[in-house]
Design a protein around this motif. Structure first.
Motif, PDB file in Angstrom:
ATOM      1  N   UNK A  43       0.856  -1.181   0.000  1.00  0.00           N
ATOM      2  CA  UNK A  43       0.000   0.000   0.000  1.00  0.00           C
ATOM      3  C   UNK A  43       0.893   1.231   0.000  1.00  0.00           C
ATOM      4  N   UNK A  44       0.345   2.330  -0.488  1.00  0.00           N
ATOM      5  CA  UNK A  44       1.114   3.573  -0.502  1.00  0.00           C
ATOM      6  C   UNK A  44       0.214   4.729  -0.102  1.00  0.00           C
ATOM      7  N   UNK A  45       0.799   5.682   0.551  1.00  0.00           N
ATOM      8  CA  UNK A  45       0.142   6.943   0.849  1.00  0.00           C
ATOM      9  C   UNK A  45       1.002   8.007   0.190  1.00  0.00           C
ATOM     10  N   UNK A  46       0.424   8.737  -0.750  1.00  0.00           N
ATOM     11  CA  UNK A  46       1.178   9.738  -1.492  1.00  0.00           C
ATOM     12  C   UNK A  46       0.837  11.106  -0.907  1.00  0.00           C
ATOM     13  N   UNK A  47       1.846  11.754  -0.393  1.00  0.00           N
ATOM     14  CA  UNK A  47       1.645  13.053   0.244  1.00  0.00           C
ATOM     15  C   UNK A  47       2.625  14.046  -0.355  1.00  0.00           C
ATOM     16  N   UNK A  48       2.102  15.126  -0.859  1.00  0.00           N
ATOM     17  CA  UNK A  48       2.914  16.158  -1.505  1.00  0.00           C
ATOM     18  C   UNK A  48       2.121  17.456  -1.450  1.00  0.00           C
ATOM     19  N   UNK A  49       2.750  18.534  -1.760  1.00  0.00           N
ATOM     20  CA  UNK A  49       2.056  19.818  -1.723  1.00  0.00           C
ATOM     21  C   UNK A  49       0.981  19.875  -2.812  1.00  0.00           C
ATOM     22  N   UNK A  50       0.040  20.765  -2.617  1.00  0.00           N
ATOM     23  CA  UNK A  50      -1.059  20.941  -3.559  1.00  0.00           C
ATOM     24  C   UNK A  50      -0.533  21.347  -4.933  1.00  0.00           C
ATOM     25  N   UNK A  51      -1.085  20.745  -5.977  1.00  0.00           N
ATOM     26  CA  UNK A  51      -0.689  21.097  -7.338  1.00  0.00           C
ATOM     27  C   UNK A  51       0.617  20.486  -7.802  1.00  0.00           C
ATOM     28  N   UNK A  52       1.122  19.491  -7.088  1.00  0.00           N
ATOM     29  CA  UNK A  52       2.420  18.910  -7.437  1.00  0.00           C
ATOM     30  C   UNK A  52       2.326  17.756  -8.426  1.00  0.00           C
ATOM     31  N   UNK A  53       1.103  17.318  -8.764  1.00  0.00           N
ATOM     32  CA  UNK A  53       0.950  16.259  -9.748  1.00  0.00           C
ATOM     33  C   UNK A  53       0.681  14.887  -9.180  1.00  0.00           C
ATOM     34  N   UNK A  54       0.290  14.819  -7.917  1.00  0.00           N
ATOM     35  CA  UNK A  54       0.004  13.525  -7.293  1.00  0.00           C
ATOM     36  C   UNK A  54      -1.083  12.770  -8.044  1.00  0.00           C
ATOM     37  N   UNK A  55      -2.199  13.433  -8.265  1.00  0.00           N
ATOM     38  CA  UNK A  55      -3.330  12.791  -8.931  1.00  0.00           C
ATOM     39  C   UNK A  55      -2.955  12.357 -10.335  1.00  0.00           C
ATOM     40  N   UNK A  56      -2.184  13.175 -11.025  1.00  0.00           N
ATOM     41  CA  UNK A  56      -1.794  12.850 -12.397  1.00  0.00           C
ATOM     42  C   UNK A  56      -0.971  11.564 -12.462  1.00  0.00           C
ATOM     43  N   UNK A  57       0.059  11.462 -11.661  1.00  0.00           N
ATOM     44  CA  UNK A  57       0.933  10.288 -11.737  1.00  0.00           C
ATOM     45  C   UNK A  57       0.202   9.032 -11.269  1.00  0.00           C
ATOM     46  N   UNK A  58      -0.621   9.165 -10.225  1.00  0.00           N
ATOM     47  CA  UNK A  58      -1.369   8.005  -9.742  1.00  0.00           C
ATOM     48  C   UNK A  58      -2.369   7.551 -10.800  1.00  0.00           C
ATOM     49  N   UNK A  59      -3.055   8.483 -11.424  1.00  0.00           N
ATOM     50  CA  UNK A  59      -4.031   8.142 -12.467  1.00  0.00           C
ATOM     51  C   UNK A  59      -3.364   7.488 -13.665  1.00  0.00           C
ATOM     52  N   UNK A  60      -2.225   8.019 -14.068  1.00  0.00           N
ATOM     53  CA  UNK A  60      -1.515   7.448 -15.224  1.00  0.00           C
ATOM     54  C   UNK A  60      -1.011   6.037 -14.930  1.00  0.00           C
ATOM     55  N   UNK A  61      -0.517   5.803 -13.720  1.00  0.00           N
ATOM     56  CA  UNK A  61      -0.075   4.459 -13.345  1.00  0.00           C
ATOM     57  C   UNK A  61      -1.284   3.521 -13.304  1.00  0.00           C
ATOM     58  N   UNK A  62      -2.400   3.982 -12.751  1.00  0.00           N
ATOM     59  CA  UNK A  62      -3.619   3.167 -12.687  1.00  0.00           C
ATOM     60  C   UNK A  62      -4.125   2.833 -14.090  1.00  0.00           C
ATOM     61  N   UNK A  63      -3.895   3.721 -15.054  1.00  0.00           N
ATOM     62  CA  UNK A  63      -4.305   3.467 -16.435  1.00  0.00           C
ATOM     63  C   UNK A  63      -3.585   2.269 -17.051  1.00  0.00           C
ATOM     64  N   UNK A  64      -2.445   1.877 -16.472  1.00  0.00           N
ATOM     65  CA  UNK A  64      -1.680   0.738 -16.975  1.00  0.00           C
ATOM     66  C   UNK A  64      -2.233  -0.599 -16.482  1.00  0.00           C
ATOM     67  N   UNK A  65      -3.157  -0.546 -15.533  1.00  0.00           N
ATOM     68  CA  UNK A  65      -3.739  -1.753 -14.945  1.00  0.00           C
ATOM     69  C   UNK A  65      -5.047  -2.106 -15.652  1.00  0.00           C
ATOM     70  N   UNK A  66      -5.477  -3.359 -15.556  1.00  0.00           N
ATOM     71  CA  UNK A  66      -6.798  -3.724 -16.091  1.00  0.00           C
ATOM     72  C   UNK A  66      -7.865  -2.881 -15.386  1.00  0.00           C
TER      73      UNK A  66
END
Length: 83
Positions: A43-66
């Motif tokens: 499991x991972x908890x991704x914590x970063x400042x607002x607007x740093x691209x957390x949602x983008x990278x997580x969404x793109x990685x999730x797009x690689x999964x079924x």
């Protein structure tokens, strides 16, 4: 698993999928997300400042999964992490 440079080649394929930059983060998140296939997934908890691209990278990685194996949540209440 016996291939030479497996992680390097995997990282190159992730880059080709359009996930640019954040080389260490994208590899770590990818390895965590594919662990869902194991009996004891990571499991991972991704914590970063607002607007740093957390949602983008997580969404793109999730797009690689079924997609039938992906659940997407955003802005979950802090208390739900404790329950």
């Amino acid at each position: 698993m016996k291939r030479k440079h497996l992680l390097k080649n995997l990282n190159t394929e992730i880059l080709k999928a359009g996930i640019v930059g954040e080389e260490n983060s994208r590899m770590l998140l990818f390895l965590i997300i594919i662990s869902y296939l194991n009996r004891n997934p990571l499991h991972a908890l991704v914590q970063e400042s607002s607007g740093s691209g957390k949602t983008h990278i997580i969404s793109r990685i999730a797009d690689l999964m079924p997609q039938e194996d992906v659940l997407r949540f955003s802005r979950i209440p802090e208390s739900s992490l404790y329950n």
